[in-house]
Design an enzyme around this catalytic site. Structure first.
Site, PDB file in Angstrom:
ATOM      1  N   ALA A  81      14.535  70.984  30.904  1.00  0.00           N
ATOM      2  CA  ALA A  81      15.559  70.544  29.846  1.00  0.00           C
ATOM      3  C   ALA A  81      14.883  69.413  28.856  1.00  0.00           C
ATOM      4  CB  ALA A  81      16.998  69.894  30.262  1.00  0.00           C
ATOM      5  N   SER A  82      14.711  69.493  27.522  1.00  0.00           N
ATOM      6  CA  SER A  82      14.090  68.547  26.974  1.00  0.00           C
ATOM      7  C   SER A  82      14.859  67.434  26.994  1.00  0.00           C
ATOM      8  CB  SER A  82      13.854  68.987  25.530  1.00  0.00           C
ATOM      9  OG  SER A  82      14.989  69.348  24.883  1.00  0.00           O
ATOM     10  N   ASN A  83      16.424  67.627  26.963  1.00  0.00           N
ATOM     11  CA  ASN A  83      17.457  66.418  27.132  1.00  0.00           C
ATOM     12  C   ASN A  83      18.448  66.788  28.237  1.00  0.00           C
ATOM     13  OD1 ASN A  83      19.271  64.375  26.354  1.00  0.00           O
ATOM     14  ND2 ASN A  83      18.018  64.088  24.683  1.00  0.00           N
ATOM     15  N   HIS A  87      12.454  56.861  19.167  1.00  0.00           N
ATOM     16  CA  HIS A  87      12.210  56.266  20.495  1.00  0.00           C
ATOM     17  C   HIS A  87      11.565  55.081  20.534  1.00  0.00           C
ATOM     18  CE1 HIS A  87      13.278  60.521  21.032  1.00  0.00           C
ATOM     19  NE2 HIS A  87      13.793  60.467  22.378  1.00  0.00           N
ATOM     20  N   HIS A  88      11.863  54.469  21.838  1.00  0.00           N
ATOM     21  CA  HIS A  88      11.041  53.346  22.158  1.00  0.00           C
ATOM     22  C   HIS A  88       9.777  53.488  22.025  1.00  0.00           C
ATOM     23  CE1 HIS A  88      10.086  55.405  26.051  1.00  0.00           C
ATOM     24  NE2 HIS A  88      11.367  56.047  25.763  1.00  0.00           N
ATOM     25  N   GLY A 140      10.666  65.914  22.758  1.00  0.00           N
ATOM     26  CA  GLY A 140      10.994  67.469  23.361  1.00  0.00           C
ATOM     27  C   GLY A 140      12.299  67.737  22.686  1.00  0.00           C
ATOM     28  N   THR A 141      13.232  66.847  22.671  1.00  0.00           N
ATOM     29  CA  THR A 141      14.556  67.046  21.881  1.00  0.00           C
ATOM     30  C   THR A 141      14.482  67.560  20.598  1.00  0.00           C
ATOM     31  OG1 THR A 141      15.448  65.479  23.313  1.00  0.00           O
ATOM     32  CG2 THR A 141      16.823  66.162  21.531  1.00  0.00           C
ATOM     33  N   THR A 161      10.394  65.909  32.103  1.00  0.00           N
ATOM     34  CA  THR A 161       9.166  65.609  31.355  1.00  0.00           C
ATOM     35  C   THR A 161       9.169  66.335  29.995  1.00  0.00           C
ATOM     36  OG1 THR A 161       8.535  64.917  33.698  1.00  0.00           O
ATOM     37  CG2 THR A 161       6.955  64.905  31.889  1.00  0.00           C
ATOM     38  N   LYS A 207       7.088  55.382  24.444  1.00  0.00           N
ATOM     39  CA  LYS A 207       6.776  57.332  24.591  1.00  0.00           C
ATOM     40  C   LYS A 207       5.605  57.524  24.442  1.00  0.00           C
ATOM     41  CE  LYS A 207       9.570  61.008  23.348  1.00  0.00           C
ATOM     42  NZ  LYS A 207       9.400  61.625  24.648  1.00  0.00           N
TER      43      LYS A 207
HETATM   44  N1  LIG Z   1      14.655  65.550  29.409  1.00  0.00           N
HETATM   45  C1  LIG Z   1      15.479  64.296  29.205  1.00  0.00           C
HETATM   46  O1  LIG Z   1      16.635  64.159  29.401  1.00  0.00           O
HETATM   47  C2  LIG Z   1      14.542  63.285  29.186  1.00  0.00           C
HETATM   48  C3  LIG Z   1      13.026  63.078  29.290  1.00  0.00           C
HETATM   49  N2  LIG Z   1      12.495  62.153  29.271  1.00  0.00           N
HETATM   50  C4  LIG Z   1      11.006  62.230  29.600  1.00  0.00           C
HETATM   51  O2  LIG Z   1      10.635  61.713  30.954  1.00  0.00           O
HETATM   52  C5  LIG Z   1       9.593  61.279  31.202  1.00  0.00           C
HETATM   53  C6  LIG Z   1       9.337  60.105  31.943  1.00  0.00           C
HETATM   54  O3  LIG Z   1      10.148  59.031  31.081  1.00  0.00           O
HETATM   55  P1  LIG Z   1      10.197  57.536  31.606  1.00  0.00           P
HETATM   56  O4  LIG Z   1      10.896  57.556  32.828  1.00  0.00           O
HETATM   57  O5  LIG Z   1      10.832  56.820  30.575  1.00  0.00           O
HETATM   58  O6  LIG Z   1       8.755  57.467  31.806  1.00  0.00           O
HETATM   59  P2  LIG Z   1       7.886  56.136  32.718  1.00  0.00           P
HETATM   60  O7  LIG Z   1       6.473  55.857  31.995  1.00  0.00           O
HETATM   61  O8  LIG Z   1       8.908  54.887  32.728  1.00  0.00           O
HETATM   62  O9  LIG Z   1       7.698  56.836  34.280  1.00  0.00           O
HETATM   63  C7  LIG Z   1       6.779  57.909  34.408  1.00  0.00           C
HETATM   64  C8  LIG Z   1       6.700  57.671  35.844  1.00  0.00           C
HETATM   65  O10 LIG Z   1       5.710  58.922  36.054  1.00  0.00           O
HETATM   66  C9  LIG Z   1       4.730  58.318  37.155  1.00  0.00           C
HETATM   67  N3  LIG Z   1       3.641  59.206  37.179  1.00  0.00           N
HETATM   68  C10 LIG Z   1       2.381  59.172  36.760  1.00  0.00           C
HETATM   69  N4  LIG Z   1       1.619  60.083  37.372  1.00  0.00           N
HETATM   70  C11 LIG Z   1       2.472  60.876  38.116  1.00  0.00           C
HETATM   71  C12 LIG Z   1       2.224  62.110  38.811  1.00  0.00           C
HETATM   72  N5  LIG Z   1       0.814  62.761  38.901  1.00  0.00           N
HETATM   73  N6  LIG Z   1       3.392  62.576  39.519  1.00  0.00           N
HETATM   74  C13 LIG Z   1       4.200  61.905  39.570  1.00  0.00           C
HETATM   75  N7  LIG Z   1       4.502  60.760  38.852  1.00  0.00           N
HETATM   76  C14 LIG Z   1       3.622  60.164  38.112  1.00  0.00           C
HETATM   77  C15 LIG Z   1       4.474  56.933  36.793  1.00  0.00           C
HETATM   78  O11 LIG Z   1       3.766  56.202  37.820  1.00  0.00           O
HETATM   79  C16 LIG Z   1       5.783  56.481  36.370  1.00  0.00           C
HETATM   80  O12 LIG Z   1       6.657  56.051  37.358  1.00  0.00           O
HETATM   81  C17 LIG Z   1       8.700  61.407  29.809  1.00  0.00           C
HETATM   82  O13 LIG Z   1       8.186  62.572  29.659  1.00  0.00           O
HETATM   83  C18 LIG Z   1      10.123  61.410  29.009  1.00  0.00           C
HETATM   84  O14 LIG Z   1       9.788  61.780  27.667  1.00  0.00           O
HETATM   85  C19 LIG Z   1      13.093  60.642  29.336  1.00  0.00           C
HETATM   86  C20 LIG Z   1      14.204  60.672  29.043  1.00  0.00           C
HETATM   87  C21 LIG Z   1      15.318  61.550  29.195  1.00  0.00           C
HETATM   88  O1  LIG Z   2      10.718  59.510  26.321  1.00  0.00           O
HETATM   89  C1  LIG Z   2      12.036  59.268  26.213  1.00  0.00           C
HETATM   90  O2  LIG Z   2      12.621  58.297  26.514  1.00  0.00           O
HETATM   91  C2  LIG Z   2      13.175  60.494  25.801  1.00  0.00           C
HETATM   92  N1  LIG Z   2      12.508  61.866  25.798  1.00  0.00           N
HETATM   93  C3  LIG Z   2      13.037  63.013  25.620  1.00  0.00           C
HETATM   94  C4  LIG Z   2      12.688  63.737  24.617  1.00  0.00           C
HETATM   95  O3  LIG Z   2      11.121  63.608  24.227  1.00  0.00           O
HETATM   96  O4  LIG Z   2      13.255  64.608  23.783  1.00  0.00           O
HETATM   97  C5  LIG Z   2      14.637  62.774  25.744  1.00  0.00           C
HETATM   98  C6  LIG Z   2      15.186  61.541  25.494  1.00  0.00           C
HETATM   99  O5  LIG Z   2      15.102  61.421  23.744  1.00  0.00           O
HETATM  100  C7  LIG Z   2      14.370  60.064  25.731  1.00  0.00           C
END
Ligand SMILES: NC(=O)C1=CN([C@@H]2O[C@H](COP(=O)(O)OP(=O)(O)OC[C@H]3O[C@@H](n4cnc5c(N)ncnc54)[C@H](O)[C@@H]3O)[C@@H](O)[C@H]2O)C=CC1
Ligand SMILES: O=C(O)C1=N[C@H](C(=O)O)C[C@H](O)C1
Length: 234
Positions: free
Chosen positions: A96-98, A131-132, A141-142, A72, A135
């Site tokens: 990890a940011s990514n 990003h989409h 974070g990346t 996250t 977001k």
């Molecule tokens: N580090 C990485 O490689 C990547 C990081 N991300 C990050 O991951 C996070 C999630 O991304 P998505 O799945 O696209 O978002 P999303 O919005 O599709 O999913 C978020 C989920 O968290 C749930 N949620 C809300 N409050 C919560 C709580 N208190 N405890 C647990 N779950 C809760 C929501 O109900 C939803 O199911 C974002 O911060 C995004 O930036 C996304 C892709 C890759």
């Molecule tokens: O929110 C996303 O989707 C993503 N979040 C991460 C970020 O904030 O860097 C990683 C990835 O780019 C997708």
């Protein structure tokens, strides 16, 4: 390995599929506050939730001695507190940011390029992320990780979203439909530009990296990064 998914949105659902393909099972699919949920059945927790929930999720796992990895973004003001708590509790935590392996290779390139470019002050550096539309945080974070790597390896002292001072790195955040994540670092002089770019074609790479990191951390104690995981993969 039994995995507690903290967050069951876009990422949580893909991680579930990748984890099952790799022989794991899902013990929890959590979409709200976890403070009163019994996580004792899980071997590891994977947090891909929302910025305002991540720190509470991570703290809860650390205090329960449940190894936790978090992808996250947008909660990093509390990162140092999470590190201290993990050390005090002798638990296991990795942020990890990514999680994509490709982005972590891109991070290595970024560090090397920052060192190479630093003596050439006629080039200005900038970062762009796309990003989409769903977001929640900006910059990504990346993009923040890329900026921190450049700061560590050059004379730059900070970063700013959009308008940066001379000693700072400007980051531009764009939001467009259906973009999983694109990051570009560019160095521009009056006569030319040098760019490195990572384009995610889907979320698969993030999910696979997260499951690999969860497999890696399961029996460990300490605070880790993807560099630790990748060292053991090569
Ligand atoms: N580090 C990485 O490689 C990547 C990081 N991300 C990050 O991951 C996070 C999630 O991304 P998505 O799945 O696209 O978002 P999303 O919005 O599709 O999913 C978020 C989920 O968290 C749930 N949620 C809300 N409050 C919560 C709580 N208190 N405890 C647990 N779950 C809760 C929501 O109900 C939803 O199911 C974002 O911060 C995004 O930036 C996304 C892709 C890759
Ligand atoms: O929110 C996303 O989707 C993503 N979040 C991460 C970020 O904030 O860097 C990683 C990835 O780019 C997708």
């Amino acid at each position: 390995m039994k995995i507690a998914l903290l967050g069951y949105g876009r990422m949580g659902k893909i991680i579930e599929r990748v984890a099952i393909e790799r022989g794991h099972s899902i013990s929890h699919k959590i979409t709200e506050n976890i403070e009163n949920i019994d996580l004792s059945e899980a071997d590891v927790a994977i947090d891909f939730s929302i910025p305002k929930a991540a720190f509470t999720n991570i703290k809860t796992c650390i205090k329960s001695q449940l190894p936790v990895i978090s992808g996250t973004t947008g909660w990093l003001d509390n990162y140092e507190q999470a590190v201290k708590l993990c050390e005090a509790e002798n638990s296991a935590f990795l942020y990890a940011s990514n999680f994509s392996i490709g982005v972590n290779l891109f991070f290595d390139l970024n560090e090397k390029l920052a060192k190479i470019m630093d003596p050439f002050q006629n080039y200005s550096v900038e970062i762009e992320e796309i990003h989409h539309l769903q977001k929640l945080d900006a910059p990504s974070g990346t993009a923040i990780s890329l900026a921190q790597q450049i700061i560590t390896n050059s004379r730059k002292e900070g970063w700013q979203l959009d308008h940066a001072e001379e000693n700072e790195i400007p980051i531009t955040a764009k939001r467009e439909e259906n973009v999983p994540g694109t990051h570009t670092v560019s160095y521009t002089s009056e006569v030319d530009s040098i760019e490195i770019k990572h384009t995610a074609h889907s979320r698969e790479g993030f999910a696979l990296g997260a499951v690999i990191a969860a497999e890696w951390i399961k029996d460990k104690k300490g605070v880790f990064s993807m560099k630790d995981v990748l060292q053991n993969l090569t």
